[in-house]
Design a protein around this motif. Structure first.
Motif, PDB file in Angstrom:
ATOM      1  N   ALA A 132       0.820  -1.211   0.000  1.00  4.10           N
ATOM      2  CA  ALA A 132       0.000   0.000   0.000  1.00  4.10           C
ATOM      3  C   ALA A 132       0.855   1.262   0.000  1.00  4.10           C
ATOM      4  O   ALA A 132       0.583   2.227  -0.743  1.00  4.10           O
ATOM      5  N   VAL A 133       1.914   1.262   0.802  1.00  5.78           N
ATOM      6  CA  VAL A 133       2.796   2.439   0.855  1.00  5.78           C
ATOM      7  C   VAL A 133       3.506   2.643  -0.475  1.00  5.78           C
ATOM      8  O   VAL A 133       3.605   3.776  -0.993  1.00  5.78           O
ATOM      9  N   VAL A 134       4.000   1.568  -1.059  1.00  3.94           N
ATOM     10  CA  VAL A 134       4.690   1.677  -2.345  1.00  3.94           C
ATOM     11  C   VAL A 134       3.712   2.147  -3.432  1.00  3.94           C
ATOM     12  O   VAL A 134       4.066   2.956  -4.309  1.00  3.94           O
ATOM     13  N   GLY A 135       2.476   1.647  -3.392  1.00  6.41           N
ATOM     14  CA  GLY A 135       1.493   2.078  -4.380  1.00  6.41           C
ATOM     15  C   GLY A 135       1.179   3.564  -4.273  1.00  6.41           C
ATOM     16  O   GLY A 135       1.084   4.269  -5.303  1.00  6.41           O
ATOM     17  N   MET A 136       1.023   4.076  -3.072  1.00 10.28           N
ATOM     18  CA  MET A 136       0.755   5.506  -2.899  1.00 10.28           C
ATOM     19  C   MET A 136       1.958   6.347  -3.316  1.00 10.28           C
ATOM     20  O   MET A 136       1.799   7.426  -3.933  1.00 10.28           O
ATOM     21  N   ALA A 137       3.178   5.870  -2.991  1.00  8.44           N
ATOM     22  CA  ALA A 137       4.375   6.607  -3.409  1.00  8.44           C
ATOM     23  C   ALA A 137       4.501   6.626  -4.929  1.00  8.44           C
ATOM     24  O   ALA A 137       4.889   7.643  -5.528  1.00  8.44           O
ATOM     25  N   PHE A 138       4.149   5.516  -5.581  1.00  9.89           N
ATOM     26  CA  PHE A 138       4.204   5.486  -7.035  1.00  9.89           C
ATOM     27  C   PHE A 138       3.192   6.462  -7.645  1.00  9.89           C
ATOM     28  O   PHE A 138       3.457   7.103  -8.675  1.00  9.89           O
ATOM     29  N   ARG A 139       2.010   6.569  -6.992  1.00 13.39           N
ATOM     30  CA  ARG A 139       0.997   7.496  -7.516  1.00 13.39           C
ATOM     31  C   ARG A 139       1.499   8.934  -7.450  1.00 13.39           C
ATOM     32  O   ARG A 139       1.294   9.723  -8.391  1.00 13.39           O
TER      33      ARG A 139
ATOM     34  N   PHE B 208       5.932   4.333 -15.504  1.00 12.59           N
ATOM     35  CA  PHE B 208       6.217   2.896 -15.391  1.00 12.59           C
ATOM     36  C   PHE B 208       7.611   2.558 -15.912  1.00 12.59           C
ATOM     37  O   PHE B 208       8.234   1.589 -15.469  1.00 12.59           O
ATOM     38  N   VAL B 209       8.100   3.382 -16.867  1.00  8.55           N
ATOM     39  CA  VAL B 209       9.437   3.145 -17.405  1.00  8.55           C
ATOM     40  C   VAL B 209      10.503   3.391 -16.336  1.00  8.55           C
ATOM     41  O   VAL B 209      11.467   2.638 -16.219  1.00  8.55           O
ATOM     42  N   VAL B 210      10.321   4.457 -15.555  1.00  6.12           N
ATOM     43  CA  VAL B 210      11.332   4.832 -14.571  1.00  6.12           C
ATOM     44  C   VAL B 210      11.146   4.057 -13.262  1.00  6.12           C
ATOM     45  O   VAL B 210      12.018   3.301 -12.827  1.00  6.12           O
ATOM     46  N   ASP B 211       9.977   4.259 -12.641  1.00  5.07           N
ATOM     47  CA  ASP B 211       9.755   3.602 -11.345  1.00  5.07           C
ATOM     48  C   ASP B 211       9.564   2.091 -11.485  1.00  5.07           C
ATOM     49  O   ASP B 211       9.871   1.330 -10.560  1.00  5.07           O
ATOM     50  N   GLY B 212       9.048   1.640 -12.634  1.00  7.78           N
ATOM     51  CA  GLY B 212       8.913   0.196 -12.840  1.00  7.78           C
ATOM     52  C   GLY B 212      10.254  -0.504 -12.914  1.00  7.78           C
ATOM     53  O   GLY B 212      10.420  -1.615 -12.396  1.00  7.78           O
TER      54      GLY B 212
END
Length: 286
Positions: free
Chosen positions: A15-22, A47-51
């Motif tokens: 959940a934390v990683v998902g919110m940070a990605f948003r 998605f290219v960078v954070d993925g």
């Protein structure tokens, strides 16, 4: 930590990683639009960078080779720093939020702007190269199997104390000591003139130090051809062999070699022969 607590920890982390990605996705999308990306490309740009950061993290955990692990860590550090810089630029340039910024303009100072545009446009190409390399390393990765010594040590550590007690080898059986051989009295014929009531001479057999192992039947060829002699026969042979010896040569060692007997019996024969000669000399003098 039990299984339920671990599952809760993983869920919170996701959940934390998902919110940070948003949050990061919003900034990277605006930067992608500023460098000329269309709506679909700008949406996929985060998605290219954070993925690739997530892929490099997984590769770091999976790979065991030191060189491969170091390469994955470097990719993770480089793309984390690049994402941090682009998010920082997005916070410094308010025009990026309202799409009023000029095309290809991320900073007022031209050298900084060129460097930022180069960074933002090179990240997708780097994702293709580094991402393919990381995937290839993970797919060709072969985990190292533990050696036999490590398996044995781990098995002994995992076994409980009752198992070790039950599987302990039995102590070797004690070998009983051979019984002591009692001395045997041998009655040798008395020399001439010696009283008939004299005590018999005792011959003590040698004590066995260690038990002799049975080696099977002795072949006929290896057996001794000399039969066992009685005390009378042994004395007669000693008389014949020492008949012409002077009294000074009448020793136990010479008698033992002459009749091939044991040292104990040779001393007994020496005493008997000396007694016979002494008795014969007294008879001749009388």
């Amino acid at each position: 930590m039990n299984r339920k607590a671990k599952a809760l920890l993983v869920a919170v982390l996701i959940a934390v990683v998902g919110m940070a990605f948003r949050v990061s996705w919003n900034a990277l999308r605006d930067v992608a639009r500023a460098i000329g990306a269309d709506g679909t490309a700008a949406t996929l740009y985060p998605f290219v960078v954070d993925g690739l950061m997530a892929l490099a993290l997984v590769a770091t955990l999976v790979l065991t080779d030191p060189a491969d692990k170091r390469f994955a860590l470097r990719v993770l550090a480089a793309y984390t720093l690049a994402s941090l810089v682009l998010n920082y630029v997005h916070g410094l340039v308010p025009e990026l939020h309202s799409r009023s910024v000029d095309w290809g303009r991320l900073a007022d100072w031209d050298p900084a702007n060129w460097a930022l545009v180069l960074l933002a446009t090179s990240l997708p190409v780097g994702s293709i190269y580094f991402g393919s390399d990381l995937v290839a390393k993970v797919l060709h990765h072969r985990p190292t199997l533990p050696t036999d010594a490590e398996k044995t040590d781990q098995t002994m550590l995992n076994r409980s104390m009752p198992d070790l007690v039950e599987s302990a080898p039995e102590p070797p059986a004690l070998v009983a000591e051979p019984p002591l051989i009692e001395p045997v009295a041998v009655d040798l014929p008395h020399p001439t003139g010696e009283p008939a009531g004299s005590a018999p001479v005792e011959v003590v057999a040698a004590e066995s130090v260690r038990p002799v192992r049975a080696t099977g039947r002795v072949p006929e060829v290896a057996r001794s051809a000399r039969p066992t002699r009685t005390a009378e026969e042994l004395l007669n042979e000693a008389r014949s062999a020492t008949g012409d010896w002077p009294d000074s040569d009448l020793t136990a060692e010479r008698i033992r070699k002459a009749v091939r007997t044991s040292a104990e019996k040779a001393r007994t024969l020496r005493d008997t022969l000396r007694a016979e000669r002494a008795a014969g000399g007294e008879t001749a003098a009388a």
